[in-house]
Scaffold this motif. Structure first.
Motif, PDB file in Angstrom:
ATOM      1  N   THR A   1       0.866  -1.145  -0.181  1.00 28.97           N
ATOM      2  CA  THR A   1      -0.009  -0.014   0.031  1.00 28.97           C
ATOM      3  C   THR A   1       1.125   1.267  -0.010  1.00 28.97           C
ATOM      4  N   THR A   2       0.903   1.860  -0.931  1.00 31.92           N
ATOM      5  CA  THR A   2       1.702   3.023  -1.147  1.00 31.92           C
ATOM      6  C   THR A   2       0.914   4.424  -0.869  1.00 31.92           C
ATOM      7  N   ALA A   3       1.484   5.194   0.149  1.00 33.57           N
ATOM      8  CA  ALA A   3       1.085   6.391   0.262  1.00 33.57           C
ATOM      9  C   ALA A   3       1.151   7.285  -0.816  1.00 33.57           C
ATOM     10  N   THR A   4       0.372   8.039  -1.666  1.00 32.47           N
ATOM     11  CA  THR A   4       0.518   8.550  -2.812  1.00 32.47           C
ATOM     12  C   THR A   4       0.692  10.197  -2.667  1.00 32.47           C
ATOM     13  N   GLU A   5       0.002  10.682  -1.682  1.00 32.99           N
ATOM     14  CA  GLU A   5      -0.068  11.963  -1.377  1.00 32.99           C
ATOM     15  C   GLU A   5      -0.471  12.422   0.087  1.00 32.99           C
ATOM     16  N   LEU A   6      -0.243  13.493   0.508  1.00 30.91           N
ATOM     17  CA  LEU A   6      -0.543  13.951   1.889  1.00 30.91           C
ATOM     18  C   LEU A   6      -1.831  14.555   1.578  1.00 30.91           C
ATOM     19  N   ALA A   7      -2.779  14.466   2.554  1.00 27.51           N
ATOM     20  CA  ALA A   7      -4.142  15.175   2.415  1.00 27.51           C
ATOM     21  C   ALA A   7      -3.917  16.229   3.298  1.00 27.51           C
TER      22      ALA A   7
END
Ligand SMILES: Cc1cc2nc3c(=O)[nH]c(=O)nc-3n(C[C@H](O)[C@H](O)[C@H](O)COP(=O)(O)OP(=O)(O)OC[C@H]3O[C@@H](n4cnc5c(N)ncnc54)[C@H](O)[C@@H]3O)c2cc1C
Ligand SMILES: Cc1cc2nc3c(=O)[nH]c(=O)nc-3n(C[C@H](O)[C@H](O)[C@H](O)COP(=O)(O)OP(=O)(O)OC[C@H]3O[C@@H](n4cnc5c(N)ncnc54)[C@H](O)[C@@H]3O)c2cc1C
Ligand SMILES: Nc1ncnc2c1ncn2[C@@H]1O[C@H](COP(=O)(O)O)[C@@H](O)[C@H]1O
Lengths: 369, 294, 435
Positions: free
Chosen positions: C129-135
């Motif tokens: 599971t890759t974190a793609t962007e910060l929210a």
């Protein structure tokens, strides 16, 4: 795998006690059986290869070799019977029933287990085809006996046990497997792993007919259709006399044409290593090796193939292996007979030209006879 | 109202057998001792089983119901099950007991069939049991048929496609790969299907699936808990076949005779190669030329 | 999906991420950890030497079940030219202490173990599971992450960026800049398998004793770089790394360097007969103190390699990663226990604690080293090693030349190569950078 077999046979006497431990009820299990696979009227060639192997085992054990044929009444089944004798079976067990027309697990399993329970063979061999594997698994479980799949070598031990040798761990090692205390000893063998024996014109011998007590209504599974692959141009790779194959060293999909040209020139078929299938350059049935086809041609030319063990196990049965590779240390040179360190892209066309010249009918008279 | 419905219409229950295997691409044989070097070899879900799992999930998504994944193996096989849950399976059962060590296909299919029966009692009788076509380590394709026979399930092997399922009529139609073509088979539930590879793209579970997988309790059974009484049918004792010897393949030939290419034109080298081929295989020359002229 | 919220999300399951996740979960926080690899450690590359002390602070009884290869009793430093090495070896039986100080490890196995501990402490770990962007919310506060799985944002009060040297998430959000080529090294590494007895015999080891060789010199062809050889139980880890900027300038291939290193007459016999497996390449932050980015903000902190916390001079990284992860975890737990929000005013405590630790103190000590090495790499990695080698040979060889002449020749060679002033200035600059 002829070279392996003799070496693979385990030290004699190693298991001399096993036979004595064999339960009483199995003591009268004798003879070697080969299941002849009928594929819509035709006998699958692997059945003949197995008859050849079975003959050798039966002779070593001093017992008889029987063919087992399950099929619908009619010419094709009768033809299979005569072929079994032509490939040197001593007798044939035959079950002829209309409900054996198409392969289905239920009637075939019942027919074969009935035969075994009645006539008690000590060894039962089947082809490792989709049919053979489907059937063998069910039969072995019903009989509660051992089954060794995809063997590459079969031998008889000093005490008469079957020593079945097969690849393990992705083909990097071989192992020899025995079936203890159970009969029959079952094994499946992939097409082309064993040599095709000589066919003779032996007349039909003893045929033992057996009835299958089963009604169509008892069979749950029905064949509603058969979608044939048609006269697929690929069907012959496993049985071609000459095979030319390419690997990643070919570099680009266009260069496959060089391969096809050479194959066509020498009347052979063409295949490839697995990465080319994964890239979508060729169809899966062109793949040679452990997870593809086993071939046994008289001449195999490999261009730009490194010779990984998974590829190697599919080609080791070739009589003559020629390797073309730019890397003098490529593993394929460890098992090829003739090697050329060259760039396949420029070498293949040259080789094709030389073949054309050499094979041209120099003497027009040749055309006449 | 909804209660009534679920009373009437039982939902489908599917069991998928998966195996954790060493990634054979990374197995090495020790050059000197000829033993397998296991250190650091990662384990994966048997690649063929992923297609079985995917098909099971598709059937569930379409017809409703539950998918239970089952594996027999050492405690660390839990990793494979958890991963299967991430793909979207609903429940995982690990059958683990040191008495299973040394099982061959007959003993494996015995243990798995007992566990499936137990799953049936605990979570609902399965309508379909899926296995992969074969494993990449055992490579026998026998465990599926073995389970089918023991559970008396209809056996559908090498299935390329499930054409239709009529759950209420308990009918299933599949396309089965056979030599030279495809059989279209009509059969009944419950059945056992061994699934061919490449039949569908393997899905990626959603975040929800992944979170649920991470939190799920995996059902762990030893032999007794799986309802296995007859231990003589398990492990080494229940295995009619034994591996007597493991060895490296003997070289097929000595090192290849290299054709010297120094200071030669490609054409000359090719010429020499063809001569060499025909020296090795004299009959071939004649046959090739006659087939060419024919 | 019902919006699920965590106290903290940790991005990455390497050394720093595991330390942070473990620390927070252990203190009762609801922690989610994301790892893009198939399993923790599947993509991680390290030599690898584990420094026990920093792990002990986090998991005191780690020796009971952590997969440790060998504890180190011998360290060799080699200065190499093309055919020889001049070495300093330190070996002491003191290192056979009950709780040894340094171990070799295999990250793929070690990280898996560490991750099990994290899970046991109560954190949820999602692999592949890759974190793609910060929210971010409207005020720019980090409120969670987007991933490459279907299902939208996962929310958390704070995100710990433990994503390693590439640090895409932090970079994308503008929290830090892409590291400069002269501030990162590219290292390549291979595992060579050998039977345990052979390794023991070749390196004079018994039981679980281990040996380390670190080498510099012409093996890096004038680039700033270092080679290493570490003994594991049944394998040898071997690798070499150089600054990315040097690779770019020289067009050397890392793989060719490794091949040459393996073929060096001092290394080759140590590897003879081995089976090679696993070739890996990875970046190492080398910018030191001056390259450390902003370490915290509203709703986020950054730890480990992602924060450039790596001591290139002493080849330490994982210990700085673990320590920064632990301190970040402790900070977050403390802020939470006081019921305060995860704003930069409260998270600045992390930086304050880090500054007081060996992590920042060590990096500050060597703050000028990276620049010095970068600008003088040819001298340090080519000229001096060659001179040293000649000098050593001159010293050892007995050929009737009077000793006084030999010494003069050696001095002359140094002066000729670097000039008297060059030698002095190199020495002074090195001493200053070291101070
Ligand atoms: C479970 C499993 C099953 C597998 N099953 C199979 C299988 O059934 N069949 C199979 O083939 N593989 C199989 N493989 C893959 C196998 O391990 C190898 O990866 C594969 O055979 C390599 O294919 P290759 O030789 O084409 O490519 P490479 O290994 O990349 O070799 C390419 C070769 O081409 C040479 N070359 C490069 N340029 C040129 C040029 N211009 N001219 C001539 N030579 C050149 C190179 O020197 C090199 O030796 C399997 C792998 C696994 C893990
Ligand atoms: C060849 C080499 C040798 C070394 N030798 C040593 C040594 O001997 N001793 C020592 O102490 N240090 C050594 N180091 C340094 C050490 O490896 C690092 O300092 C340490 O691993 C840093 O830990 P980390 O947790 O910050 O990053 P990493 O260990 O790199 O972990 C980062 C993790 O985050 C994951 N990730 C990244 N992005 C995302 C994303 N967007 N979503 C989800 N997951 C993500 C990655 O997959 C990875 O698992 C060496 C480094 C190298 C390359
Ligand atoms: N130990 C096991 N646990 C669960 N399923 C298994 C196991 N072994 C084999 N199987 C299943 O049986 C199929 C065929 O395996 P094999 O007969 O080993 O080739 C696999 O694809 C799996 O679905």
């Amino acid at each position: 795998m002829g070279t392996q077999k003799s070496k693979a046979s385990p030290p004699a006497g190693g298991r001399a006690d096993t036979k004595q431990k064999l339960p009483e009820r199995f003591r009268d299990y004798r003879h070697v059986w080969v299941f002849l696979e009928l594929e819509r009227g035709q006998v699958h060639p692997v059945s003949f290869e197995l008859l050849g192997e079975g003959r050798r085992l039966a002779d070593q054990l001093g017992v008889q070799l029987a063919g087992v044929i399950l099929g619908p009444p009619g010419d094709s089944t009768q033809h299979a019977v005569s072929e079994a004798f032509a490939y040197d079976a001593d007798l044939v067990y035959l079950v002829e029933k209309p409900l054996l027309t198409d392969y289905r697990n239920e009637p075939f399993t019942k027919a074969l287990t009935d035969l075994v329970n009645n006539y008690k063979p000590e060894i039962l061999l089947l082809g490792a085809t989709t049919l053979g594997r489907d059937l063998a698994g069910s039969v072995a479980t019903t009989l509660l006996t051992g089954l060794t799949a995809d063997c590459t070598g079969l031998d008889v031990d000093a005490d008469g046990s079957l020593a079945a040798t097969r690849p393990t761990f992705g083909g990097s090692l071989l192992c020899t497997i025995y079936t203890l205390n159970c009969r029959p000893q079952m094994a499946t063998v992939r097409p082309r792993v064993m040599r095709m024996p000589q066919r003779s014109n032996k007349p039909i011998g003893r045929v033992i007919r057996h009835d299958l007590r089963m009604l169509e209504d008892e069979i749950v599974t029905k064949v509603v259709d058969f979608l044939s692959d048609g006269q697929s141009e690929n069907a012959n790779l496993a049985y071609a006399d000459v095979v030319v194959a390419g690997g990643l060293g070919l570099g680009a999909v266009e260069n496959l044409q060089l391969l096809k040209n050479l194959a066509q020139t020498i009347g052979g078929d063409y295949g490839c290593s697995r990465p080319l299938v994964q890239k979508g350059w060729l169809a899966a049935d062109r793949q040679i090796g452990q997870t593809g086809k086993t071939i046994r041609p008289r001449l195999y030319i490999a261009a730009g193939i490194s010779g990984a063990v998974q590829h190697r196990v599919g080609v080791e049965g070739a009589d003559l292996i020629v390797a073309i590779n730019t890397d003098p240390n490529a593993p394929i040179f460890d098992f090829a007979n003739v090697g050329v360190v060259a760039d396949a892209i420029s070498f293949l066309p040259a080789l094709t030209d030389v073949f054309i010249k050499r094979l041209a009918p120099r003497n027009p008279m040749r055309l006449l006879n | 109202m909804t209660n009534m419905r679920s009373e009437l219409k039982r939902l489908m229950h599917i069991v998928v057998c998966i195996k954790q295997v060493p990634d054979s691409a990374q197995i090495r044989v020790h050059p000197v001792t000829n033993t397998i070097m296991r250190q650091g070899v990662p384990t994966i879900i048997n690649p063929y089983d992923l297609f079985a799992l995917e098909e099971a999930l598709k059937v569930r998504d379409y017809h409703g119901g539950e998918v239970t994944v089952l594996t027999m193996g050492p405690p660390m096989a839990e990793d494979a099950l958890r991963k299967a849950l991430t793909y979207g399976a609903d429940r995982a059962v690990l059958l683990t007991d040191r008495h299973f060590a040394g099982s061959d296909t007959l003993a494996t299919s015995f243990a798995l069939s007992q566990a499936i029966a137990q799953i049936g009692k605990s979570f609902g009788t399965p309508d379909i049991v899926f296995t992969g076509k074969q494993t990449i380590d055992g490579d026998t394709a026998q465990v599926g048929p073995g389970i089918a026979k023991r559970l008396n399930l209809v056996q559908l092997t090498y299935v390329a496609k499930i054409a239709s399922i009529d759950f209420s009529a308990r009918k299933i139609t599949v396309e089965r790969r056979s030599e030279g073509g495809t059989q279209v088979l009509e059969s009944k539930l419950p059945c056992l299907i061994t699934m061919l590879e490449g039949t569908a793209a393997i899905r990626r579970g959603s975040l929800e699936d992944a979170l649920r997988a991470a939190r799920s309790e995996i059902v762990k059974w030893n032999a007794a808990e799986a309802g296995i009484e007859d231990m003589t049918k398990c492990g080494l004792r229940g295995s009619p076949t034994v591996v007597k010897r493991v060895f490296a393949p003997t070289p097929r030939a000595e090192k290849a005779a290299q054709i010297d290419t120094t200071e030669k034109t490609v054409r000359d080298v090719a010429d020499e190669l063809v001569t060499s081929i025909f020296t090795h295989q004299p009959a071939l020359e004649h046959e090739l030329s006659s087939s060419r002229s024919a | 999906m019902t919006v699920e919220k965590f106290d903290a999300i940790v991005v990455g399951a390497g050394m720093s991420g595991n330390a942070a996740a473990y620390t927070m979960a252990n203190r009762g926080l609801k922690v989610l950890q994301l790892e893009r690899g198939e399993y923790p450690g599947s993509k991680n590359v390290q030599g690898a030497i584990l420094y026990a002390n920093m792990l002990e602070t986090i998991i005191p009884d780690f020796r009971d079940d952590a997969p440790l290869e060998r504890h180190l009793v011998e360290q060799r430093f080699w200065v190499m030219d093309d055919t020889s090495h001049t070495g300093m070896h330190y070996r002491s039986d003191d290192f056979n202490e009950p709780a040894p100080n340094r171990y070799t490890i295999i990250r793929a196995q070690f990280d898996k173990w560490f991750s099990r501990k994290v899970r046991a402490a109560g954190a949820i770990v999602l692999c592949e599971t890759t974190a793609t962007e910060l929210a971010l919310d409207a005020d720019g506060k980090v409120i969670g992450v987007h991933t490459d799985r279907e299902g939208g944002i996962i929310h958390a009060d704070v995100v710990v960026l433990a994503e390693g040297v590439n640090g895409l998430l932090g970079t994308r959000a503008g929290f830090r800049k892409v590291p400069k080529p002269e501030a990162v090294a590219l290292a390549v590494k291979e595992m060579h398998f050998l039977p345990e007895e052979v390794i023991a015999e070749r390196f004079g080891l018994s039981g679980n004793q281990g040996c380390v060789i670190e080498a510099a010199g012409t093996i890096s062809r004038g680039m700033a770089g270092l080679g290493f050889l570490y003994t594991n139980k049944e394998s040898i880890s071997l690798g070499i790394g150089c600054l990315v900027s040097d690779f770019a300038a020289t067009m050397e291939s890392p793989y060719a360097l490794l091949e040459a290193f393996k073929g060096h007459p001092s290394i080759r016999p140590l590897l003879a007969g081995s089976e090679i497996k696993e070739y890996a390449a990875h970046l190492i932050p080398e910018g030191g103190f001056k390259a450390i980015p902003q370490l915290f903000g509203n709703g986020w902190v950054v730890v480990g390699d992602a924060a450039q916390l790596n001591n290139a001079v002493h080849r330490e990284g994982s210990n700085l990663a673990m320590t920064s992860g632990r301190i970040a975890g402790e900070t977050i737990a403390m802020v939470k226990s006081r019921g305060r929000p995860m704003t930069s005013e409260n998270l600045c405590l992390y930086k304050a604690m880090l500054d007081k630790s060996f992590v920042v103190k060590d990096l500050r000590k060597y703050k000028d080293m990276p620049a010095l090495i970068h600008t003088n790499s040819r001298n340090f990695f080519m000229t001096y090693p060659q001179l040293l080698s000649q000098a050593a040979q001159n010293f050892v060889r007995v050929d009737g030349t009077p000793k006084i002449e030999k010494e003069r020749a050696t001095t002359a060679a140094f002066v000729k190569a670097r000039s008297r002033w060059g030698l002095v200035s190199d020495a002074v600059r090195l001493a200053l950078a070291w101070r």
